[in-house]
Design a protein around this motif. Structure first.
Motif, PDB file in Angstrom:
ATOM      1  N   MET A 195       0.756  -1.081  -0.179  1.00  0.00           N
ATOM      2  CA  MET A 195      -0.060   0.039   0.051  1.00  0.00           C
ATOM      3  C   MET A 195       0.762   1.194   0.084  1.00  0.00           C
ATOM      4  O   MET A 195       1.777   1.403   0.874  1.00  0.00           O
ATOM      5  N   MET A 196       0.597   2.050  -0.749  1.00  0.00           N
ATOM      6  CA  MET A 196       1.341   3.519  -0.942  1.00  0.00           C
ATOM      7  C   MET A 196       0.911   4.338   0.091  1.00  0.00           C
ATOM      8  O   MET A 196      -0.170   4.759   0.549  1.00  0.00           O
ATOM      9  N   SER A 197       2.084   5.136   0.799  1.00  0.00           N
ATOM     10  CA  SER A 197       1.504   6.244   1.538  1.00  0.00           C
ATOM     11  C   SER A 197       1.249   7.375   0.917  1.00  0.00           C
ATOM     12  O   SER A 197       1.288   7.527  -0.190  1.00  0.00           O
ATOM     13  N   GLU A 198       0.631   8.275   1.779  1.00  0.00           N
ATOM     14  CA  GLU A 198       0.042   9.548   1.349  1.00  0.00           C
ATOM     15  C   GLU A 198       1.188  10.244   0.739  1.00  0.00           C
ATOM     16  O   GLU A 198       0.837  11.048  -0.546  1.00  0.00           O
ATOM     17  N   THR A 220       3.970   9.291  -0.882  1.00  0.00           N
ATOM     18  CA  THR A 220       4.184   8.516  -2.276  1.00  0.00           C
ATOM     19  C   THR A 220       3.098   9.032  -3.219  1.00  0.00           C
ATOM     20  O   THR A 220       3.328   9.082  -4.535  1.00  0.00           O
ATOM     21  N   LEU A 221       1.902   8.755  -2.858  1.00  0.00           N
ATOM     22  CA  LEU A 221       0.908   9.108  -3.826  1.00  0.00           C
ATOM     23  C   LEU A 221       0.793  10.626  -4.273  1.00  0.00           C
ATOM     24  O   LEU A 221       0.737  10.979  -5.421  1.00  0.00           O
ATOM     25  N   GLN A 222       1.011  11.287  -3.390  1.00  0.00           N
ATOM     26  CA  GLN A 222       1.318  12.963  -3.537  1.00  0.00           C
ATOM     27  C   GLN A 222       2.272  13.192  -4.635  1.00  0.00           C
ATOM     28  O   GLN A 222       2.084  14.044  -5.399  1.00  0.00           O
ATOM     29  N   SER A 247      -5.253  21.276 -10.652  1.00  0.00           N
ATOM     30  CA  SER A 247      -5.584  20.671  -9.562  1.00  0.00           C
ATOM     31  C   SER A 247      -4.433  20.040  -8.706  1.00  0.00           C
ATOM     32  O   SER A 247      -4.549  20.049  -7.607  1.00  0.00           O
ATOM     33  N   SER A 248      -3.572  19.559  -9.184  1.00  0.00           N
ATOM     34  CA  SER A 248      -2.559  18.920  -8.363  1.00  0.00           C
ATOM     35  C   SER A 248      -1.493  20.035  -7.650  1.00  0.00           C
ATOM     36  O   SER A 248      -1.502  19.646  -6.616  1.00  0.00           O
ATOM     37  N   TYR A 249      -1.050  20.846  -8.389  1.00  0.00           N
ATOM     38  CA  TYR A 249      -0.105  21.880  -7.705  1.00  0.00           C
ATOM     39  C   TYR A 249      -0.950  23.085  -7.045  1.00  0.00           C
ATOM     40  O   TYR A 249      -0.417  23.533  -6.091  1.00  0.00           O
ATOM     41  N   PHE A 250      -2.048  23.461  -7.738  1.00  0.00           N
ATOM     42  CA  PHE A 250      -2.850  24.527  -6.942  1.00  0.00           C
ATOM     43  C   PHE A 250      -4.214  24.310  -6.167  1.00  0.00           C
ATOM     44  O   PHE A 250      -4.860  25.300  -5.815  1.00  0.00           O
ATOM     45  N   HIS A 251      -4.554  22.861  -6.406  1.00  0.00           N
ATOM     46  CA  HIS A 251      -5.746  22.299  -5.519  1.00  0.00           C
ATOM     47  C   HIS A 251      -7.003  23.236  -6.365  1.00  0.00           C
ATOM     48  O   HIS A 251      -7.964  23.721  -5.521  1.00  0.00           O
ATOM     49  N   PHE A 252      -6.999  23.536  -7.469  1.00  0.00           N
ATOM     50  CA  PHE A 252      -7.917  24.454  -8.109  1.00  0.00           C
ATOM     51  C   PHE A 252      -8.342  23.579  -9.479  1.00  0.00           C
ATOM     52  O   PHE A 252      -7.518  23.223 -10.345  1.00  0.00           O
TER      53      PHE A 252
END
Length: 191
Positions: free
Chosen positions: A1-4, A6-8, A69-74
């Motif tokens: 299972m991947m950690s948070e 690693t997933l990020q 979405s990934s870098y700016f959560h937008f």
């Protein structure tokens, strides 16, 4: 299972790839468009010119949204209901249009090889391929109008804020199922 973490990290790598794809894809599509547009005497290059424009447009709506979405959560699609509806419509239409342009180009190529002497008398060189490309775009716009009407649902969050859920609809709950049937029939019978 991947950690948070690693997933990020994987999401950031994928998003950087999307940004690179956006920049490189735009530049190469524009250069290719210029080359194909100059060779528009041949039908295949007219189809390819349309396809490059359509693919560039679909790149912007998908890759840019993924990067933001990934870098700016937008997400652009969650900005307002117009971006939601128009973005979905553009994505559906452009991806289908690109595929159907390949089908039209292949069919044109096949008919010109099969009916070599007669096909050239039937065609009005670039005008026919331009008309077919525009007709395909118009037909797919009509087929995908449901995205403009049905997409987008506002819900109240736990904090009491109004939240836009772009790919959901409260108008017709069966829309995804019904649209999957329409899409299947469309591709099955090449409507």
């Amino acid at each position: 299972m991947m950690s948070e973490r690693t997933l990020q990290t994987l999401c950031h790598i994928f998003s950087a790839y999307c940004l690179m794809l956006l920049v490189v894809g735009t530049l190469l599509n524009l250069v290719s468009f210029k080359i194909c547009f100059n060779l528009k005497r041949m039908n295949q290059f007219v189809y390819l010119s349309f396809m490059m424009l359509v693919d560039t447009l679909s790149l912007y709506f998908w890759c840019l949204d993924t990067f933001l979405s990934s870098y700016f959560h937008f997400k652009l699609q969650n900005l307002n209901i117009l971006f939601c509806k128009f973005g979905s419509f553009i994505q559906f239409t452009c991806l289908q249009w690109s595929s159907w342009l390949l089908v039209a180009m292949s069919l044109d190529y096949f008919l010109s090889a099969l009916l070599a002497s007669h096909w050239k008398t039937i065609q009005v060189l670039e005008n026919r391929s331009i008309r077919i490309s525009l007709l395909l775009g118009f037909a797919l716009c009509i087929v995908n109008l449901n995205a403009l009407y049905f997409n987008g649902l506002f819900e109240m969050s736990r904090e009491g804020k109004l939240v836009l859920k772009c790919h959901e609809s409260d108008i017709v709950q069966q829309w995804p199922f019904l649209w999957s049937i329409v899409s299947f029939l469309q591709f099955r019978f090449h409507l």
